[in-house]
Design an enzyme around this catalytic site. Structure first.
Site, short mmCIF file in Angstrom:
data_model
loop_
_atom_site.label_atom_id
_atom_site.label_comp_id
_atom_site.label_asym_id
_atom_site.label_seq_id
_atom_site.Cartn_x
_atom_site.Cartn_y
_atom_site.Cartn_z
N CYS A 69 0.88 -1.16 0.00
CA CYS A 69 0.00 0.00 0.00
C CYS A 69 0.92 1.21 0.00
O CYS A 69 1.50 1.54 1.02
CB CYS A 69 -0.90 0.01 1.23
N CYS A 96 -0.65 4.37 2.19
CA CYS A 96 -0.75 4.29 3.65
C CYS A 96 -0.27 2.91 4.10
O CYS A 96 0.92 2.62 3.95
CB CYS A 96 -2.14 4.66 4.16
N SER A 97 -1.16 2.07 4.60
CA SER A 97 -0.70 0.77 5.10
C SER A 97 -1.81 -0.28 5.02
O SER A 97 -1.91 -1.14 5.87
CB SER A 97 -0.20 0.90 6.54
N CYS A 98 -2.67 -0.19 3.99
CA CYS A 98 -3.82 -1.10 3.86
C CYS A 98 -3.33 -2.55 3.83
O CYS A 98 -2.36 -2.88 3.14
CB CYS A 98 -4.59 -0.78 2.59
#
Lengths: 204, 225
Positions: A108, A111-113
Site C-alpha cells: 500500500c 498508507c498501510s492497507c
C-alpha cells in the site's frame, strides 16, 4: 479547504509519543469518550486472536481442496467469511494465485492497507517508507532483501492497495508435501508468503 | 501535486528491513494503546475512514517524515478530535473538567468490541452511475493525481500512476469515492476497477519486461485510451 495551519492541535500534547498516547487516552477517558476496558479488548484481539494463522488456514485449505480454491479465487470475501474471517480491514477480499509464470506481491504505497482479519496487524517493514516507496518500482530488489529470487521466466505483479479491497497472495504449494495433512500444510505457510515477499517453508 | 504520503516509486529510502515472522505484533506497549485509542474513537461516529486517512496525510511533511507509524496515528487523531469539535485545544492542554461529554453515550464498550471489529465498514454501495469499462479494455488515468473537488484534497490515484495507460483487470462494483467522502461531501459511490499497468508504462528503468503493477482506481480517475 483542508486545514493546513502549521500549529496542528497535536503539538499541544507531550512530544514523547508514549506520553502523547497516554495523555490523549487520559483526556478521552475522563470525558467518558473511551472505555479503558474496551481498549484492552481491542489489543487482546489483535495481539492474540487475529493473525497470519488465519490466512495460513485458508491457503492450506486451497492447496488440498480444488473446489474451495476455485471459489476462493472467484470471490474470496464470502468464502473466507464462511471460515470466520471477516470484518474491519477485510470487508472486500481478493485472493491472487502465484504460478510458475507469475508471482504476486502486495503493498500500500499511500498508507498501510492490509487484510487484518486474515493476517492481523501489518509488520513494521510493510508500513516502512522503504517498502512503500520501492515495492512498486523495484519489486525484485525488494524480494532479494527478503532472500527471495525468482526465475527469469516468472513475471512479478505488484498490487498497490489503493481502495478498500484487500489482497492476499495464494503461494504455490511446496514440492514433496503430498503426504502432509491440511494442518501440517498450514504450518508451512508464512505471513510473508501471503504478502508475496516470501515463500512457504519447505518441509524438513 | 499530492502530498508527502504519496511515496510510491520514490528513490532514496534505503533497504527494507524484514522482521522475523515471530516478532511481537506491537514493538512497544504504546503502539498497541495508540491503535486501540484510534479504533475506539471511531465509534464516536464523527468521521469516516477517508476523513481519517486524510488527517494523517495532512500532517506537515516535516512531521509525517519524522514521526513513527503510530505517532502519525495518534497525532492525526488529536487533530481530528479538535477539528471535529469533540475536544478543544484547552482539553488537549489538560485544562478542562471531567464532566461527561455529550458523545459519551457513544463510547465503545468492551462487550461491543468483538461485534464492531467483526462488522467493519464495507465501502461498496448501490449506485446508479453506469459502468463505463469492461475487463480487457484499455484506459488512461488522469494526467494529474489531484482531488477535483478540493485543492490539495485527498485522492487515491498515486502520482506515479498519473497519465498512464493500463488495462481493466477486474470490475469491483461501486465503492465510496474517497475524494468526496474525505471532505464530507457525500459518499458519491461510483464503479471501482483493478487496472493493470506494464511496469514499463510507469518507470524509466523497469526491472523486467513482463512485470506489472495493479491499482484499484475509481471510474472518474479513468478515460478510455
Amino acid at each position: 479547504m483542508p486545514h493546513d495551519d502549521h500549529d496542528h492541535p497535536h503539538a499541544l500534547l507531550p512530544p514523547d509519543p508514549a506520553l502523547r498516547v497516554k495523555a490523549l487516552e487520559t483526556i478521552l477517558t475522563r470525558k467518558g469518550l473511551i472505555d479503558p476496558a474496551a481498549l484492552d479488548e481491542i489489543i487482546d484481539t489483535y495481539q492474540n486472536k487475529i493473525g497470519p494463522q488465519n490466512g495460513a488456514r485458508v491457503v492450506a485449505k486451497a492447496w488440498v481442496d480444488p473446489d474451495f480454491k476455485a471459489a476462493l479465487l472467484k470471490d474470496a470475501t464470502p468464502v473466507v467469511a464462511d471460515l470466520g474471517y471477516f470484518g474491519r480491514q477485510g470487508e472486500h477480499m481478493v485472493v491472487v494465485e502465484n504460478t510458475p509464470k507469475q508471482h504476486n506481491m502486495v503493498v500500500c504505497t499511500l498508507c498501510s492497507c492490509y487484510p487484518w482479519p486474515l493476517l492481523g496487524i501489518p509488520p513494521g517493514w510493510y508500513k516502512s517508507d522503504a517498502y512503500r516507496a520501492r515495492a512498486v518500482r523495484e519489486p525484485r530488489k525488494v524480494l532479494a532483501e527478503f532472500g527471495v529470487s525468482l526465475p527469469a521466466e516468472t513475471s512479478v505483479r505488484v498490487w498497490d492497495s489503493t481502495a478498500e479491497v484487500r489482497y492476499l497472495v495464494l503461494p504455490m504449494r511446496p514440492e514433496a508435501t503430498d503426504d502432509l495433512s491440511e494442518e501440517e500444510l498450514a504450518d508451512l505457510v508464512t505471513r510473508d508468503s501471503m504478502i508475496g515477499t516470501g515463500l512457504p517453508k519447505v518441509p524438513t | 501535486m499530492t502530498r508527502v504520503h504519496d511515496m510510491g516509486g520514490r528513490f532514496g529510502d534505503g533497504p527494507v528491513c524484514p522482521e522475523p515472522e515471530d516478532a511481537p505484533n506491537f514493538a512497544e506497549d504504546w503502539h498497541a494503546r495508540a491503535l486501540a485509542v484510534t479504533v475506539a474513537a471511531d465509534s464516536l461516529g464523527q468521521w469516516n475512514i477517508d476523513v481519517k486517512r486524510h488527517a494523517r496525510e495532512r500532517l506537515s511533511p516535516k512531521d509525517y517524515t519524522r514521526f513513527s507509524y503510530y505517532e502519525k496515528w495518534i497525532s492525526a487523531l488529536a487533530d481530528l478530535l479538535v477539528e471535529s469539535g469533540v475536544l478543544t485545544e484547552e482539553d488537549l492542554r489538560g485544562g478542562t473538567s471531567d464532566d461527561d461529554h455529550p458523545l459519551a453515550s457513544r463510547a465503545l464498550k468492551a462487550e461491543a468490541v468483538a461485534g464492531v471489529l467483526a462488522s467493519g465498514g464495507p465501502a461498496d454501495r448501490p449506485s446508479d452511475v453506469p459502468v463505463k469499462f469492461e475487463v480487457g479494455q484499455l484506459v488512461v488515468t488522469a494526467r494529474r493525481a489531484a482531488n477535483r473537488f478540493v485543492d490539495g484534497g485527498h485522492t487515491r490515484l498515486p502520482m506515479y500512476a498519473a497519465g498512464a495507460q493500463g488495462r481493466i483487470l477486474m470490475v469491483h462494483g461501486a465503492h465510496v469515492l474517497p475524494d468526496s467522502s474525505a471532505h464530507r461531501l457525500g459518499e458519491a459511490p461510483e464503479p471501482l476497477y483493478a487496472v493493470v499497468f506494464p511496469a514499463s508504462e510507469l518507470w524509466a528503468n523497469p526491472e523486467h519486461p513482463k512485470d506489472e503493477v495493479v491499482l484499484d482506481l475509481w471510474q472518474s480517475y479513468l478515460e478510455p485510451a
